[in-house]
Design an enzyme around this catalytic site. Sequence first.
Site, mmCIF file in Angstrom:
data_model
loop_
_atom_site.group_PDB
_atom_site.id
_atom_site.type_symbol
_atom_site.label_atom_id
_atom_site.label_comp_id
_atom_site.label_asym_id
_atom_site.label_seq_id
_atom_site.Cartn_x
_atom_site.Cartn_y
_atom_site.Cartn_z
ATOM 1 N N TRP A 253 1.087 -1.646 -0.067
ATOM 2 C CA TRP A 253 -0.032 0.224 0.119
ATOM 3 C C TRP A 253 0.062 1.000 0.172
ATOM 4 C CZ3 TRP A 253 -4.307 -0.244 -1.948
ATOM 5 C CH2 TRP A 253 -5.211 -1.297 -1.606
ATOM 6 N N ASP B 279 -1.270 6.685 5.857
ATOM 7 C CA ASP B 279 -2.385 6.373 6.064
ATOM 8 C C ASP B 279 -2.909 4.638 7.159
ATOM 9 O OD1 ASP B 279 -4.102 4.088 4.262
ATOM 10 O OD2 ASP B 279 -3.008 3.237 2.900
ATOM 11 N N LYS C 42 -12.229 -1.916 7.082
ATOM 12 C CA LYS C 42 -11.126 -2.907 7.893
ATOM 13 C C LYS C 42 -11.744 -2.709 9.326
ATOM 14 C CE LYS C 42 -8.061 -2.362 4.295
ATOM 15 N NZ LYS C 42 -8.124 -3.899 3.840
#
Length: 361
Positions: free
Chosen positions: A103, A173, A197
Amino acid sequence: MTNKIYNFCAGPAMLPAAVMQQAQEEFLNWQGLGCSVMEVSHRSPEYIAMAAEAEADLRDLLNISDDYAVLFMHAGGRGQFCSIPMNLLPEGGVADHVITGAWSEGAVAECKKYGQANIISNVTYVDGKKTIAPQSEWQFSSDASYVHYCPNETVDGVEFDFVPKTDAPLVADMSSCILSREINVNDYDLIYAGAQKNIGPSGLAIVIVRKSLLGKARGYTPSIFDYQQQESFDSMLNTPPTYAWYLAGLVFKWLKAQGGVAAIEKQNIAKAELLYDVIDNGEFYESRVVKAHRSRMNVPFYLKNESLNDLFLKEAKQAGLVALKGHRSVGGMRASIYNAMPYEGVKALTDFMLDFAKKHG
């Protein structure tokens, strides 16, 4: 096959059962209006009140001061890969990036479309295991507009055990770790997280941004990705992802009922310790991340005899343990054990793992 299913998907991930039950009960008749929250105008007083309460609960959970704007935005976490440089990176500017997995690599690729992405640290290995290089080895730019990193890598299972200290604004992030452990929001200048999530369903992104950074977007930045405009319109410049916002609000209420972030962190520590103990204490499974930097939320692990992978997944599914296949880029297995995963679910997984190792070891 068991009737009890535990979903270890990395995202979209399981939501708390109590939240799903409440959403089901309110689905056709929300707040006595005779229709679903999905059918109510986001400009209605009922919806505006719900949205404001959701923001207030999130601020309470994370102790977010008035120095920060809290935005409920479109396009998930990946949408912020482009939104951040459009809002914070001037023409010809440079942004420093730490790469620890898939990511953070994705954020670099998107940033390069808008300016220079300087990689100040990359994935590091010790004895074949992934780790994070100490900050003393990072190669910072002298003129970076911001420093971007991913505290917890969903795919790779690598998690920071420290908060970087930077001169430039710090961007994080937190898609797969937000609300899972206590943090000091004041350590950061911008936090963003895809919702799917630990917050709610996919499509929504939460952005927590220091107000002093607003108003710097490039002229061509689409209005829905312009932080200043979204803050000015209370995240309702256009129709927001209304149902996702509503569900996020329910999750915040549920989390507060659990005792807040400090209480859920204790549960998350217990779940992770249980799973890693089984991985480490035997000759059947292995982790490929250095212990100090293992994720609590996303636990990749490998069978030392990988010819048994398909059988493991088949028998796990029969036991009610689903979505355990590792990401295609790293292979193996992965158990994502976010806030909504109960301790009993992790115990069911570890019991299965021990039994499988006994039968096939």
